[in-house]
Each structure stands twice: as structure tokens, then as C-alpha cells.
Design an enzyme around this catalytic site. Structure first.
Site, mmCIF file in Angstrom:
data_model
loop_
_atom_site.group_PDB
_atom_site.id
_atom_site.type_symbol
_atom_site.label_atom_id
_atom_site.label_comp_id
_atom_site.label_asym_id
_atom_site.label_seq_id
_atom_site.Cartn_x
_atom_site.Cartn_y
_atom_site.Cartn_z
ATOM 1 N N ASP A 107 0.726 -0.724 -0.729
ATOM 2 C CA ASP A 107 0.180 -0.310 0.250
ATOM 3 C C ASP A 107 1.156 1.159 0.327
ATOM 4 O O ASP A 107 2.048 1.466 -0.783
ATOM 5 C CB ASP A 107 -0.928 -0.490 1.344
ATOM 6 N N HIS A 135 -3.934 6.157 3.582
ATOM 7 C CA HIS A 135 -4.871 4.932 3.235
ATOM 8 C C HIS A 135 -4.489 3.808 3.409
ATOM 9 O O HIS A 135 -4.841 3.086 4.157
ATOM 10 C CB HIS A 135 -4.065 5.314 1.518
ATOM 11 N N ASN A 226 -13.449 0.057 -7.477
ATOM 12 C CA ASN A 226 -14.208 1.547 -6.866
ATOM 13 C C ASN A 226 -15.672 1.515 -8.461
ATOM 14 O O ASN A 226 -16.099 3.072 -8.378
ATOM 15 C CB ASN A 226 -13.936 2.275 -5.880
ATOM 16 N N SER A 287 -11.365 -0.128 -0.524
ATOM 17 C CA SER A 287 -9.809 -0.739 0.018
ATOM 18 C C SER A 287 -10.055 -1.063 1.182
ATOM 19 O O SER A 287 -9.219 -1.518 1.757
ATOM 20 C CB SER A 287 -9.087 0.941 -0.427
#
Length: 309
Positions: A107, A135, A226, A287
Site C-alpha cells: 500500500d 490509505h 470502485n 480498499s
């Protein structure tokens, strides 16, 4: 217990003598506790109910024996976010909390000093330099936020987390960097790899990296995407658990990718988790859904290992 206060100035001892004659019996020994100095007595509830008319004659104030607490601050407890509850983590914790299971988070990097994460992060690698964004920290908290009577708790709070930074502060990476991250995770014998990222196009090289991780027995979990449309890669590859996002009612989120490759669903709407600066924040996205599944996989691996001991 009833607490009875007689009017000030009334002859308390005379009242007691009168009540004893009318209330006290052979089976009702010591039915009260007296406080002469302030004209009060405490009497058992059943005795009061049997003889309440005698007490009422004196127009006394009758109170319940309420609970009284000290003014100390109680210790905070971990908040269990709705997503962690939804996937049934609390029930699964009875058989283990993922102790020692190695989970790599590929990530944007993780805030390693966050009080809810620092005890769980056991290593990692940086393939990208510079400023991070939150994130990766958010994803990490969903998986392993500690049970430390502060903040929140993750799905597998005793798993070992590995911070594999492959994305910059804008959440961007390159395919070659992702391949490096996967190679590192395989070489360092991870048990689970969380991949909360994706791309629309198929990659043969990435497919082979996924295949190699599978051969080493690594569980691969990826967010579906998404776009509200087709599932992206790597979630779409065979051998990867592609995760769509649902809301608290269990409905598929409007933004969530769906269809082929989305073989699991998990909470991904208004998810509270860790954020840089010892903070917490709510985010939406697949996520956020993927790490719920990564945490569940860590719990399952931990349970299987415990059975073999």
C-alpha cells in the site's frame, strides 16, 4: 432496601419504639438499621411493604437504595467498528486472534508510530520514498488494530503486520513496483497479502506473480474496485479473493465493482480505522472491504495452527 427519613424535630426514639411494637415480630429480627443523629433508618424492602401504612403515618420520606459511584474515570475500551462486528470477528476470537500470522499490506505505507498499530508492525520494506498518505494506515488498522483499551480493534488484533510500501502519496504506483512488492512478500514468507489496489487491464507478469504466491501457500486478497462496473486486476485473477464492498444493511455499495472476480463481499462504507497522527477516520471503498477479509484469513490460519499444537 428502603431508606426512610423522618421529619426533623420529631421524637425519633419514640417513633422507633412505636414501630417496633407494630412491626417487629419473632420472625422479623433486626429489620432495620438506625441513624439516630439524622432521624433515618434503613429497612428491608419486604418488611416495608408489609407494614408501609405504619410508616406513612409519620409522613416520612421514603427513598430507594440507589447505586452510588465514585468519580473516577473508567479506563477506555477499544471500539469495535461495525465492519469488525459484521464479519463476526468477536465470535471467532474465542478460538484465537491471529497470533503470529504474517500479513503483508502492499500500500501507501503505514504510520508505524500510531499507538494502535506500532505493536503489531513487525517489519516491512519501502519501494517508494517521500511523503505517505493515510490509505495504508487505514487499511492496516482494519486488519490488526490492537486490543489496548484505546482507539479501535481490528479483525485479527494479534497478527503480525508487514508494511510493504509500493505507492506514493497520491496513491500511485507502477506495475514493476507491484511485482517487487509481491516478490518481497513471497521471499519473506508472508501468510496473507492484502492488495487494496487495482488496474483495469490484464497483466501476464502480474498473473505469474500471483500464481507463484499461490504456489507458496500465500492467501491473496484484493479489492474489487470502485468504478461500480467490472472487477479490476489483481482481484480478477484466479487464486485471488476479490472483495466487493457492502454497507451496514448488507447491500452492495453503489460504487463497488461487481461480477466476475468478486467472489467475496465485506464492509466498505463508513469504515472507522486508524489514520496518521494517532488519529482515526471513516472512509468508503473496496480498499476498506479487502482488509476485513485479510483479517478473517489471518484468524483462520491462526486457528488451524493452534489445532496442530
Amino acid at each position: 432496601m428502603k431508606i426512610i427519613s423522618f421529619q426533623r424535630g420529631m421524637p425519633f426514639h419514640e417513633i422507633l419504639t412505636d414501630l417496633q411494637k407494630k412491626v417487629m415480630t419473632k420472625t422479623e429480627r433486626l429489620p432495620w438499621r438506625c441513624y439516630d443523629d439524622w432521624s433515618c433508618l434503613c429497612i428491608k424492602e419486604n418488611i416495608y411493604e408489609q407494614h408501609c401504612e405504619h410508616f406513612r403515618r409519620y409522613e416520612a420520606m421514603v427513598e430507594e437504595n440507589v447505586t452510588v459511584s465514585v468519580h473516577a474515570q473508567t479506563e477506555n475500551e477499544d471500539e469495535i467498528p461495525w465492519g469488525v462486528r459484521y464479519v463476526g470477528a468477536e465470535r471467532l476470537w474465542r478460538k484465537g486472534r491471529g497470533e503470529g500470522v504474517k500479513v503483508a499490506v502492499i500500500d501507501t505505507g503505514i504510520s508505524r508510530n500510531h499507538f494502535d498499530l506500532k505493536g503489531r508492525i513487525k517489519g516491512g520494506v519501502n519501494f517508494v520514498r517521500g511523503k505517505q498518505n493515510g490509505h495504508g494506515t487505514h487499511v492496516a488498522g482494519i486488519i490488526v488494530a490492537e486490543m489496548n483499551q484505546r482507539g479501535i480493534v481490528g479483525v485479527s488484533p494479534e497478527a503480525h503486520l508487514y508494511d510493504v510500501r509500493a505507492f506514493d502519496h497520491e496513491g500511485k504506483s507502477s506495475l514493476s513496483t507491484i511485482l517487487q512488492a509481491l516478490q518481497w512478500s513471497i521471499a519473506n514468507q508472508m501468510d496473507v497479502i492484502n492488495m487494496s489496489f487495482g488496474m483495469p487491464q490484464y497483466s501476464e507478469a502480474l498473473a505469474r506473480a500471483v500464481e507463484k504466491a499461490n504456489e507458496h501457500g500465500i492467501v491473496l486478497v484484493a479489492s474489487a474496485g470502485n468504478s461500480g462496473g467490472e472487477v479490476e486486476y489483481p482481484a480478477r485473477y484466479k487464486g485471488v479473493m476479490g472483495v466487493s464492498a457492502i454497507d451496514q444493511s448488507g447491500k452492495l455499495a453503489s460504487f463497488s465493482a461487481r461480477g466476475k472476480g468478486a467472489n467475496m463481499k465485506a464492509p466498505g462504507v463508513e469504515i472507522l480505522s486508524t489514520w496518521p497522527g494517532n488519529q482515526f477516520k471513516k472512509l468508503n471503498g473496496t480498499s476498506m472491504a479487502a482488509p476485513h477479509v485479510s483479517g478473517l484469513m489471518a484468524l483462520e490460519i491462526g486457528r488451524k495452527r493452534n489445532k496442530k499444537k
